[in-house]
Motif scaffolding. Structure first.
Motif, mmCIF file in Angstrom:
data_model
loop_
_atom_site.group_PDB
_atom_site.id
_atom_site.type_symbol
_atom_site.label_atom_id
_atom_site.label_comp_id
_atom_site.label_asym_id
_atom_site.label_seq_id
_atom_site.Cartn_x
_atom_site.Cartn_y
_atom_site.Cartn_z
ATOM 1 N N PHE A 55 135.946 55.612 135.084
ATOM 2 C CA PHE A 55 136.311 54.865 136.292
ATOM 3 C C PHE A 55 137.718 54.290 136.166
ATOM 4 O O PHE A 55 138.519 54.345 137.107
ATOM 5 N N ALA A 56 138.038 53.748 134.976
ATOM 6 C CA ALA A 56 139.339 53.107 134.772
ATOM 7 C C ALA A 56 140.492 54.096 134.914
ATOM 8 O O ALA A 56 141.517 53.794 135.543
ATOM 9 N N TYR A 57 140.336 55.302 134.356
ATOM 10 C CA TYR A 57 141.406 56.290 134.483
ATOM 11 C C TYR A 57 141.472 56.861 135.904
ATOM 12 O O TYR A 57 142.543 57.263 136.369
ATOM 13 N N ALA A 58 140.340 56.885 136.600
ATOM 14 C CA ALA A 58 140.373 57.297 138.000
ATOM 15 C C ALA A 58 141.096 56.251 138.846
ATOM 16 O O ALA A 58 141.846 56.594 139.774
ATOM 17 N N ALA A 101 146.491 63.143 148.910
ATOM 18 C CA ALA A 101 145.271 63.910 148.634
ATOM 19 C C ALA A 101 144.712 63.549 147.262
ATOM 20 O O ALA A 101 143.497 63.444 147.076
ATOM 21 N N ALA A 102 145.610 63.339 146.308
ATOM 22 C CA ALA A 102 145.170 62.952 144.964
ATOM 23 C C ALA A 102 144.528 61.572 144.969
ATOM 24 O O ALA A 102 143.598 61.306 144.197
ATOM 25 N N VAL A 103 145.034 60.667 145.820
ATOM 26 C CA VAL A 103 144.426 59.339 145.939
ATOM 27 C C VAL A 103 142.956 59.473 146.317
ATOM 28 O O VAL A 103 142.065 58.897 145.674
ATOM 29 N N LEU A 146 139.215 59.153 143.967
ATOM 30 C CA LEU A 146 138.036 58.352 144.307
ATOM 31 C C LEU A 146 136.768 59.191 144.189
ATOM 32 O O LEU A 146 135.719 58.704 143.741
ATOM 33 N N VAL A 147 136.855 60.463 144.587
ATOM 34 C CA VAL A 147 135.713 61.369 144.411
ATOM 35 C C VAL A 147 135.402 61.534 142.927
ATOM 36 O O VAL A 147 134.229 61.537 142.515
ATOM 37 N N ASN A 161 148.959 57.676 142.267
ATOM 38 C CA ASN A 161 149.243 58.517 143.419
ATOM 39 C C ASN A 161 149.594 57.702 144.651
ATOM 40 O O ASN A 161 150.332 58.174 145.518
ATOM 41 N N SER A 162 149.095 56.471 144.737
ATOM 42 C CA SER A 162 149.519 55.591 145.828
ATOM 43 C C SER A 162 151.010 55.293 145.717
ATOM 44 O O SER A 162 151.744 55.305 146.713
ATOM 45 N N GLY A 163 151.469 55.027 144.487
ATOM 46 C CA GLY A 163 152.898 54.819 144.267
ATOM 47 C C GLY A 163 153.698 56.061 144.599
ATOM 48 O O GLY A 163 154.798 55.986 145.169
#
Length: 468
Positions: free
Chosen positions: A178-181, A334-336, A340-341, A188-190
């Motif tokens: 979860f932490a690395y996700a 898309a990576a963001v 989450l998935v 990816n937001s940045g």
């Protein structure tokens, strides 16, 4: 030997614990505690700013160097410098931060601070490489740009590595995926912000054209904005996260006091690296080669295919370069969502999810070669973003679950070689491959697709990490 650490109620997620260590092996040591979700987010929050710096660099490097007069057939030279910097710096940051403890700052955070400050300075210099009167295509202008990009990558690497290490240091095995996700999500937001800045600024009236050899103000202001965001995000992590002190870290990771004193050298650690270290490296090799060609030739490929423009000083080329920024933002966005998935993927399904994501990315890369409509390219880059999310999440999750706490930073720094070496190899090979493919930038992106598919096939080499 028995080590007992008492903790106060202000320590995040810490409890009284004890561990027995015999012959350097952990026997019944207390596991890392479960951290509050807010703490996991804060550990990685500065990654948003660091990745924004990296994305501004990667999505604009080709544009900047062609604008100041670089020969398109020699672009690979400039793209060797950043991964070369990472190859040297990140293992050193890991090695020395494993041996660092500064009261009130910590183990990894001092390096984060130094890297962030230097990166901010260089971000203000790089886009001005053509604004100091050195002359279009002059050796002075190109050298200034090359040195600036080298220092930017050095500093960004110094700032980035501590975030990865703090997850490995502080997050238990159950929460690590979860932490690395989360880190992938923030990263990816940045990247999204970085990629859309030139386009948005142009829409707001900031000039997207400039005299020959000068980088447009839309790019320059984007770098300035990224510098501000980088320092603000990094300071949030600095002030909100408290690392475990050495004694407590040793208890949680089952490290004997004598073992702490007898640290092994980097070469010896590399020889003793777990099997997962090397099998993931094979996958990384093909994937990072593919993305290196995207960053080197992506803007030119979009300009050629969708705008039929090859002159970097033309308005059409600069429009295409802005659109490539949007496309880069799309793959980051898309990576963001895909990251989450990936937070929901159970541990026993990580390998299939990893391979599937890379195959979709390979399809996305390959389709760029055949598409000439700017809007349709959005689909291609959505698929590329799915691969990128998997590359940001799975390798570090699998590797850190296979490592003990001792020398964690050094191993993560050495593992960065699996990111940097492929980029260096790709850039060196480009001097042969690019002319062999008719100096076609779209063809180089098609090659990236082939490399991603090979990377997906290589996931089968990764075996299930041993339980620590």
């Amino acid at each position: 030997m028995r080590a007992t650490v008492n903790t106060d109620e202000k320590s995040i997620g810490r409890v009284k614990s004890s561990a027995t260590v015999k012959d350097g092996k952990k026997i019944g040591s207390h596991q890392l505690p479960a951290l509050p979700i807010s703490t996991i987010w804060m550990i990685s929050f500065g990654f948003l700013g660091v990745q924004m710096a990296f994305s501004l660099q990667s999505s604009n490097m080709g544009r900047i160097f062609q604008t100041i007069g670089a020969d398109p057939t020699k672009l690979g030279f400039f793209f060797i410098l950043p991964p070369l910097a990472g190859l040297v710096v990140q293992p050193l940051v890991g090695y020395f931060s494993d041996r660092t403890w500064i009261p009130k700052l910590g183990r990894r955070i001092p390096y984060l601070l130094v890297g962030a400050v230097v990166a901010v300075i260089v971000m203000c210099l790089l886009p001005n490489a053509g604004s100091f009167g050195f002359g279009f295509g002059s050796m002075t202008a190109l050298t200034f740009g090359a040195v600036a990009i080298l220092f930017m990558d050095l500093s960004s690497n110094v700032a980035m590595q501590p975030f990865k290490m703090m997850v490995a240091d502080m997050v238990n095995e159950e929460q690590k995926g979860f932490a690395y996700a989360v880190q992938s999500f923030l990263s990816n937001s940045g990247a999204v912000l970085a990629c859309i800045f030139p386009f948005v600024l142009t829409a707001l009236g900031v000039s997207n054209s400039a005299p020959k050899g000068v980088v447009p103000q839309s790019v320059v202001v984007s770098f300035y904005s990224g510098a501000v965001i980088l320092i603000v995000c990094s300071l949030l992590t600095v002030f909100k996260v408290k690392e475990y002190p050495p004694e407590e870290y040793a208890v949680y990771h089952g490290i004997q006091n004598q073992a702490q004193k007898e640290k092994k050298g980097m070469f010896q650690l590399l020889l003793n690296a777990p099997k997962e270290f090397w099998t993931i490296t094979v996958v990384q090799f093909f994937c990072w080669m593919g993305f290196q060609y995207l960053w080197t030739y992506g803007a030119g490929a979009v300009a050629k295919n969708a705008w039929n423009a090859v002159d970097p000083s033309s308005t059409a080329y600069q429009e295409a370069a802005n659109w490539f920024g949007i496309l880069s933002g799309v793959y980051s966005l898309a990576a963001v969502f895909w990251s989450l998935v990936l937070t929901k993927v159970p541990k026993n399904k990580q390998k299939p999810a990893y391979a599937f994501s890379l195959v979709l990315g390979g399809v996305g890369f390959g389709s760029v070669f055949f598409i000439h409509n700017p809007g349709t390219l959005l689909v291609s880059f959505i698929l590329i973003g799915i691969a990128w999310a998997a590359m940001m999440a799975f390798p570090f999750t699998i590797l850190t679950n296979a490592l003990s706490g001792e020398n964690m930073g050094t191993y993560l720094g050495l593992f960065n070689g699996s990111i940097c070496l492929p980029q260096i190899v790709a850039s060196c090979l480009s001097f042969v491959i690019f002319p062999a493919l008719g100096s076609s930038m779209p063809a180089m992106i098609l090659l990236s697709g082939v490399l991603l598919v090979i990377g997906a096939a290589s996931v089968s080499l990764i075996k299930k990490p041993q339980t620590k």
